[in-house]
Write a protein that holds these residues in place. Structure first.
Motif, PDB file in Angstrom:
ATOM      1  N   GLU A  68      16.563  73.769 -56.135  1.00 29.02           N
ATOM      2  CA  GLU A  68      15.169  73.794 -55.684  1.00 29.02           C
ATOM      3  C   GLU A  68      14.285  72.945 -56.604  1.00 29.02           C
ATOM      4  OE1 GLU A  68      11.867  74.005 -53.627  1.00 29.02           O
ATOM      5  OE2 GLU A  68      13.842  74.614 -52.914  1.00 29.02           O
ATOM      6  N   ARG A  69      14.517  73.032 -57.898  1.00 36.19           N
ATOM      7  CA  ARG A  69      13.750  72.208 -58.837  1.00 36.19           C
ATOM      8  C   ARG A  69      13.996  70.725 -58.566  1.00 36.19           C
ATOM      9  NH1 ARG A  69      15.484  74.492 -64.420  1.00 36.19           N
ATOM     10  NH2 ARG A  69      14.638  72.490 -65.101  1.00 36.19           N
ATOM     11  N   ARG A  70      15.234  70.359 -58.280  1.00 37.95           N
ATOM     12  CA  ARG A  70      15.549  68.965 -57.974  1.00 37.95           C
ATOM     13  C   ARG A  70      14.876  68.529 -56.669  1.00 37.95           C
ATOM     14  NH1 ARG A  70      18.103  65.259 -61.177  1.00 37.95           N
ATOM     15  NH2 ARG A  70      19.124  64.419 -59.345  1.00 37.95           N
ATOM     16  N   ARG A  71      14.995  69.361 -55.631  1.00 37.75           N
ATOM     17  CA  ARG A  71      14.379  69.015 -54.337  1.00 37.75           C
ATOM     18  C   ARG A  71      12.869  68.896 -54.469  1.00 37.75           C
ATOM     19  NH1 ARG A  71      18.700  72.234 -52.157  1.00 37.75           N
ATOM     20  NH2 ARG A  71      17.468  74.120 -52.306  1.00 37.75           N
ATOM     21  N   SER A  72      12.247  69.800 -55.226  1.00 37.59           N
ATOM     22  CA  SER A  72      10.794  69.758 -55.414  1.00 37.59           C
ATOM     23  C   SER A  72      10.349  68.469 -56.099  1.00 37.59           C
ATOM     24  CB  SER A  72      10.325  70.959 -56.234  1.00 37.59           C
ATOM     25  OG  SER A  72      10.518  72.145 -55.502  1.00 37.59           O
ATOM     26  N   ALA A  73      11.222  67.918 -56.937  1.00 39.54           N
ATOM     27  CA  ALA A  73      10.914  66.673 -57.634  1.00 39.54           C
ATOM     28  C   ALA A  73      11.350  65.449 -56.833  1.00 39.54           C
ATOM     29  CB  ALA A  73      11.595  66.669 -59.005  1.00 39.54           C
ATOM     30  N   GLY A  74      11.925  65.670 -55.640  1.00 40.30           N
ATOM     31  CA  GLY A  74      12.394  64.568 -54.817  1.00 40.30           C
ATOM     32  C   GLY A  74      13.662  63.924 -55.355  1.00 40.30           C
ATOM     33  N   ALA A  75      14.416  64.653 -56.163  1.00 39.49           N
ATOM     34  CA  ALA A  75      15.633  64.129 -56.773  1.00 39.49           C
ATOM     35  C   ALA A  75      16.858  64.557 -55.969  1.00 39.49           C
ATOM     36  CB  ALA A  75      15.753  64.628 -58.215  1.00 39.49           C
ATOM     37  N   ALA A  76      17.904  63.739 -56.014  1.00 41.90           N
ATOM     38  CA  ALA A  76      19.126  64.003 -55.268  1.00 41.90           C
ATOM     39  C   ALA A  76      19.882  65.191 -55.861  1.00 41.90           C
ATOM     40  CB  ALA A  76      20.032  62.774 -55.268  1.00 41.90           C
ATOM     41  N   VAL A  77      20.326  66.063 -54.987  1.00 42.44           N
ATOM     42  CA  VAL A  77      21.125  67.216 -55.411  1.00 42.44           C
ATOM     43  C   VAL A  77      22.041  67.601 -54.264  1.00 42.44           C
ATOM     44  CG1 VAL A  77      19.396  68.913 -54.663  1.00 42.44           C
ATOM     45  CG2 VAL A  77      21.074  69.540 -56.413  1.00 42.44           C
ATOM     46  N   ARG A  78      23.227  68.035 -54.617  1.00 43.13           N
ATOM     47  CA  ARG A  78      24.178  68.523 -53.621  1.00 43.13           C
ATOM     48  C   ARG A  78      24.653  69.876 -54.106  1.00 43.13           C
ATOM     49  NH1 ARG A  78      29.725  65.501 -51.694  1.00 43.13           N
ATOM     50  NH2 ARG A  78      30.142  66.895 -49.956  1.00 43.13           N
ATOM     51  N   LEU A  79      24.423  70.902 -53.323  1.00 48.86           N
ATOM     52  CA  LEU A  79      24.806  72.267 -53.663  1.00 48.86           C
ATOM     53  C   LEU A  79      25.893  72.723 -52.701  1.00 48.86           C
ATOM     54  CD1 LEU A  79      24.468  74.988 -55.124  1.00 48.86           C
ATOM     55  CD2 LEU A  79      22.579  75.484 -53.568  1.00 48.86           C
ATOM     56  N   ILE A  80      27.042  73.099 -53.249  1.00 48.20           N
ATOM     57  CA  ILE A  80      28.159  73.561 -52.441  1.00 48.20           C
ATOM     58  C   ILE A  80      28.473  74.987 -52.870  1.00 48.20           C
ATOM     59  CG2 ILE A  80      30.563  73.178 -51.804  1.00 48.20           C
ATOM     60  CD1 ILE A  80      30.139  70.231 -52.572  1.00 48.20           C
ATOM     61  N   THR A  81      28.465  75.909 -51.924  1.00 49.07           N
ATOM     62  CA  THR A  81      28.702  77.314 -52.241  1.00 49.07           C
ATOM     63  C   THR A  81      29.670  77.941 -51.239  1.00 49.07           C
ATOM     64  OG1 THR A  81      26.982  78.304 -50.865  1.00 49.07           O
ATOM     65  CG2 THR A  81      26.293  77.486 -53.003  1.00 49.07           C
ATOM     66  N   HIS A  82      30.194  79.078 -51.627  1.00 48.73           N
ATOM     67  CA  HIS A  82      30.955  79.934 -50.719  1.00 48.73           C
ATOM     68  C   HIS A  82      30.635  81.353 -51.147  1.00 48.73           C
ATOM     69  CE1 HIS A  82      34.094  82.031 -48.594  1.00 48.73           C
ATOM     70  NE2 HIS A  82      34.418  80.911 -47.961  1.00 48.73           N
ATOM     71  N   HIS A  83      30.180  82.169 -50.226  1.00 48.99           N
ATOM     72  CA  HIS A  83      29.707  83.511 -50.584  1.00 48.99           C
ATOM     73  C   HIS A  83      30.802  84.424 -51.119  1.00 48.99           C
ATOM     74  CE1 HIS A  83      31.236  84.464 -46.603  1.00 48.99           C
ATOM     75  NE2 HIS A  83      31.063  85.740 -46.845  1.00 48.99           N
ATOM     76  N   CYS A  84      32.061  84.174 -50.808  1.00 51.32           N
ATOM     77  CA  CYS A  84      33.159  85.026 -51.292  1.00 51.32           C
ATOM     78  C   CYS A  84      33.909  84.436 -52.483  1.00 51.32           C
ATOM     79  CB  CYS A  84      34.159  85.286 -50.159  1.00 51.32           C
ATOM     80  SG  CYS A  84      33.510  86.328 -48.849  1.00 51.32           S
ATOM     81  N   ALA A  85      33.512  83.247 -52.947  1.00 50.52           N
ATOM     82  CA  ALA A  85      34.189  82.625 -54.086  1.00 50.52           C
ATOM     83  C   ALA A  85      33.659  83.204 -55.385  1.00 50.52           C
ATOM     84  CB  ALA A  85      33.995  81.114 -54.057  1.00 50.52           C
TER      85      ALA A  85
END
Length: 166
Positions: A68-85
């Motif tokens: 969120e901090r990256r997106r708010s600053a207009g910076a590139a970010v890629r978030l990959i998650t899995h709820h059971c990992a």
């Protein structure tokens, strides 16, 4: 770290430390703020990989805050998650992690493998390197920024869907 924390029962087996991190974050919120790494100022692309069932520390909430901090600053970010990992995503070609006699890491072998596979993307890495090198055939860079309120983060499978930009 807040020394008042004690492990939840049963204490005769592996211990999950996540509660200790969460308690310490609440206890030391004020002094911790100046120690935050200014990820929004970094010029590098940022890849965050987090398991929703991480028993070692709250990796998913922390990764979501960084994204969120990256997106708010207009910076590139890629978030990959899995709820059971859990805490130890497994990259392709690696078998399940060896259980620890001391610590609980959370997750399931299947979810850890799915998260690792989603994070390991040699094709995207090659494309990104080509884009940085100025290749005319380089595709548009991907940025993982689901719309607010989409519920994408923490959803089953990989949480975010790529969108052009960055």
């Amino acid at each position: 770290m807040d020394d008042s924390w004690t492990a939840a029962p049963p204490s005769d087996g592996p211990v999950a430390l996540r509660g200790w991190y969460e308690l310490s974050e609440r206890t030391f919120a004020r002094p911790a703020a100046p120690a935050e790494i200014p990820v929004e100022k970094a010029r590098a692309e940022l890849l965050l990989v987090a398991g929703g069932d991480d028993a070692m520390w709250p990796s998913l909430p922390f990764a979501e805050r960084l994204a969120e901090r990256r997106r708010s600053a207009g910076a590139a970010v890629r978030l990959i998650t899995h709820h059971c990992a859990g805490h130890r995503p497994r990259l392709p070609g690696k078998g399940p992690a060896t259980p620890s006699p001391r610590f609980r890491y959370g997750g399931t072998p299947e979810a850890d493998a799915l998260l690792g596979a989603a994070a390991w993307c040699p094709t995207s890495l090659r494309r990104s390197a080509a884009a940085r090198a100025g290749s005319a055939s380089a595709p548009v860079r991907e940025s993982w920024a689901p719309p607010p309120g989409s519920g994408a983060l923490g959803a089953p499978g990989t949480a975010a869907r790529p969108s052009p930009g960055g």
